[in-house]
Write an enzyme that holds these catalytic residues in place. Sequence first.
Site, short mmCIF file in Angstrom:
data_model
loop_
_atom_site.label_atom_id
_atom_site.label_comp_id
_atom_site.label_asym_id
_atom_site.label_seq_id
_atom_site.Cartn_x
_atom_site.Cartn_y
_atom_site.Cartn_z
N ASP A 147 18.43 0.92 -4.48
CA ASP A 147 19.10 0.47 -5.70
C ASP A 147 20.59 0.27 -5.47
O ASP A 147 21.33 1.24 -5.32
CB ASP A 147 18.85 1.52 -6.78
CG ASP A 147 19.52 1.20 -8.10
OD1 ASP A 147 19.89 0.03 -8.31
OD2 ASP A 147 19.66 2.13 -8.93
N ASP A 184 22.49 -6.30 -8.53
CA ASP A 184 21.77 -5.02 -8.64
C ASP A 184 20.29 -5.18 -8.31
O ASP A 184 19.52 -5.74 -9.08
CB ASP A 184 21.93 -4.48 -10.06
CG ASP A 184 21.29 -3.11 -10.25
OD1 ASP A 184 20.78 -2.54 -9.26
OD2 ASP A 184 21.29 -2.61 -11.39
#
EC number: 3.4.23.5
Length: 365
Positions: free
Chosen positions: A72, A268
């Site tokens: 992430d 992201d």
Amino acid sequence: LHKFTSNRRTMSEAMGPVEHLIAKGPISKYATREPAVRQGPIPELLTNYMDAQYYGEIGIGTPPQCFTVVFDTGSANLWVPSIHCKLLDIACWVHHKYNSDKSSTYVKNGTTFDIHYGSGSLSGYLSQDTVSVPCNPSSSSPGGVTVQRQTFGEAIKQPGVVFIAAKFDGILGMAYPRISVNNVLPVFDNLMRQKLVDKNVFSFFLNRDPKAQPGEELMLGGTDSKYYRGSLTYHNVTRQAYWQIHMDQLDVGSSLTVCKGGCEAIVDTGTSLMVGPVDEVRELHKAIGAVPLIQGEYMIPCEKVSSLPQVTLKLGGKDYTLSPEDYTLKVSQAGTTVCLSGFMGMDIPPPGGPLWILGDVFIGR
């Protein structure tokens, strides 16, 4: 890497509030808040499941205990469930759990930590051990890397029901140390400090074709030239917290421009969709003829997708164009296929926001 149906999709089908689900709680992710033998780039295969989010396998401890994690870029901490998790933590029961008693390289820390998500607080305590990527190198993913003395979180309480249905065990954050909870050095920063790669670079290839093999790849220490043509384009990081860059504007065909005069955007991998300010995304959906559904989702008649306008993001003077097929998601349920918009409206307050979040819908293109 492996792809899986996002928590947002799984939980939305169970009528959970979308604010608790998208991007593992972006309100909290964005609102507040550096010697081993060198080697070449280390590939980590990711798996693609239903064109949603992506996970890969790591090992923690000696011998390695294997966990699936979301790599992430929108967070900075590594955490996995602990063998000491709470009795009523159902999410812990159905996932792999770290057992320090089975690792010869475990070092006790014991500092408590809390990571806040939309549905509650994930809590536990810090520990230190070796982290291997991937867990067990294979012919499809040779080599590998082992980071020594990595501090990570043992989660003993996971919030709500969000993590119960997750196909991943934990999260490995790859953002800057500035946003790391408890000031823990992130895994990749520790990897760089230990000089485990020649280049202080990591790269993602995310393929939205669920039938493609191999589907996706995370490369530690370089890039994989088989996944791109020509030269790479670089953009300056405007704030070293998330992977934040400046976006000049976003055009919907020739009928609408949002992010007028420029805005800030986060790249992201931990967010499935593209997220923007509520008012701007509402105008975008109006421009593409999307119809609002419950829980913040928008539907587009599948037969109209091919005739929708392109969406163009201008970054550093360069255009990045998404076709209608790129920014729509086909979802089949009970024999019926519907097409959903890949955009979501959410206002991220200062000091982190306002922001656009460029998730897998953008990265996978």
